[in-house]
Design an enzyme around this catalytic site. Sequence first.
Site: not given
Length: 754
Positions: A484, A431
């Site tokens: 990401e 993330d």
Amino acid sequence: MIETIQADWIQSEAINLENCCNDNPLKILGPHFYEEQWVIRVWMPEADEVKINFKNNTYKAESINHKWLFEAILPENPESNYEINISRGGITHTQHDPWSYIEEWMGEVDRHLFAEGNHHHIWEKMGAHLIEEKNQKGVMFCIWAPNAKSISIIGDINSWDGRHHPMQKRLGGIWELFMPTMEEGDTYKYEIRTQQGHIYEKADPYGFLHEIRPQNGSIVSKLKNFNWNDNAWITNRDSSSQINKPISVYEMHLGSWLHESTDNKYIEDNGNPRNPVPAADLKPGTRLLTYPELTEKLIPYVKDRGFTHIELMPISEHPFDGSWGYQVTGWYAPTSRFGTPNEFREFVNKCHEEGIGVILDWVPGHFPKDKHGLAFFDGCHLYEHGDSRIGEHKEWGTLIFNYSRNEVRNFLVANLVYWFEEFHIDGIRVDAVASMLYRDYLRPDGEWIPNENGGNENIEAVKFLQQANHVLFQHFPGALSIAEESTTWPMVTKPTDMGGLGFNLKWNMGWMHDMLDYFEIDPWFRQFHQNSVTFSITYNYTENFMLALSHDEVVHGKSHLLHKMPGDDWKKYANTRALLTYMWTHPGKKTIFMGMEFGQRQEWNVWDDLQWDLLEFEPHKGIRNLVDDLNALYKNEPALWKNDFDPYGFQWIDCNDKSNSVISFMRRENDTNEWLVIVANFTPNTHDSYKVGVPVEGFYKEIFNSDGSRYGGSNKGNMGGKEAINYNIHDYQNALELALPPLSVSIFKHQSKK
């Protein structure tokens, strides 16, 4: 004089023990040979009487120099195990002596590897471990806290009183203590006294199980006590690269996929009902599902939809449901909200039985400030930077790991290996990678510090990500490591030996934003934005991209996917079907968030489950049917995935028909004469005889039409396919004369004959 000095020293040590300021309790406690005789010293706060019990003899221990320090003089070497008999307030109990176990748990090699950041199995040493020492079962505790003045084990075993069980400080800032009186299921914390005299109660950073929030203690738990039956899956996974296979991911949040009535309690294997996990913000009368219930309900659902993988938003232990799991405090523990670690292992095991891979969201970029967590762990900035300009995300209220510290990197890299090894996961999605790569991420001028070269790159974070990916693929060559990363940082998916970050997939954030911006436009105006729907191909081969429509796009007022679409309900459904079909035919692996597969209407809310009642309505059934069939088609047609990262696999036929908002292209496998022709019409206008150039003559079977009646469309199409005609268009000598339904994507497959 010597006796006076000895007495003063003992009294001083005892006072330090009482004040929790002793980092070397073994120096005074346990068996010692002193003045030609053996003595055993025992520290027992609030004890009235203490006796030392051997197999054949009992010796009374006398209070010396301090009312809680007891000493027994022995006539012989206390080689055998002994027990301590303690009387407090008229109550007597017996226990083994924690300070009779003097052997170091963390050996020299372990310490060396940890100090240089290369102990990939450090969880097998750090934390709480059920072991047997001198034929006595108990728990070995081990923690890294180099700046602490003293550390004690606290828990139910000692009424959470840190004076009872001080730990021994070893080399390298390691603290250890064997607790023969503790067992599986016991709750504990570390009571850490800082050099300034402050006391912090910390959960175990390496704990394998933690209490259910709002409690935050750690729980002693066995590690290797699960029988896996997925050897064939793991062997097949690691035998070749996964990125050259079809990957279609169902991203989801375990706590908001489906809720159950509180009247229907989960029944344990022993027949007893499990009390629901408290969650005040859920709808009244509902509860979270357990891992076993998710195993029973979720896995068949995902299998029926045809997805190849499930991606779980973070399930590492976290105190606040509203963080969605992205503010982790228990890095080595699956959250207790849904059950036990072994129940989660069974979830993964069952996924593999059903041919489904498991991807976890992993959050090494930051951590919360909760008092029981990593923040200011030993009274100093141990895991984080001390300077908030490089150590804090003020917008998120979280702290940033100090990647320059070897032991911190080791904590994270080993955690990555841990989830693959101990829970058999198949991939991670890291993330917020951009927040790690840039020192000035979300920071105004003056609130960040340039690197040693004067730039904004976080060099230490780059090296950490490279190390993490290198170690991951070294241990698990078939793993997925997905970034990401929302910027144009180069070489995200290139190998580390080429200077890349080492991921093997990257979310294509540019494609996602372009697509959503495009589809939110009234179809009449799309003619002025054709570039939005075609631009992604210009950079498609710079990275190994995954196309993702994620949870971030359906929260905070952004609307769920269906309600992003313009027009009346029919157009919303048709646009949604067209977008999903274009996504499945565009190069790149696939990820969609739960609810998109049937046209969820409400924004995602972590406190609510999905709107399953919508499946009573045909248009929503139609979208689900579309996703089912897209996944089946995707897996059965290698042209849709085999050359995702090779320009050979994609070729425009025509991307310039702006006035009609129509695009056409081919997807190709390797050296075969079969390919797919995809034609998309992104307006509500129907075309009855739209010509599309094709390379060769022959019959082109219509194998998919997003406007089909099964999907809730108008069922306009091409009667199963079209024979190519001799017509010069789009630089080809042959063409298909097609009917293009409104707001649709059609897929044709070349065949040598009808």
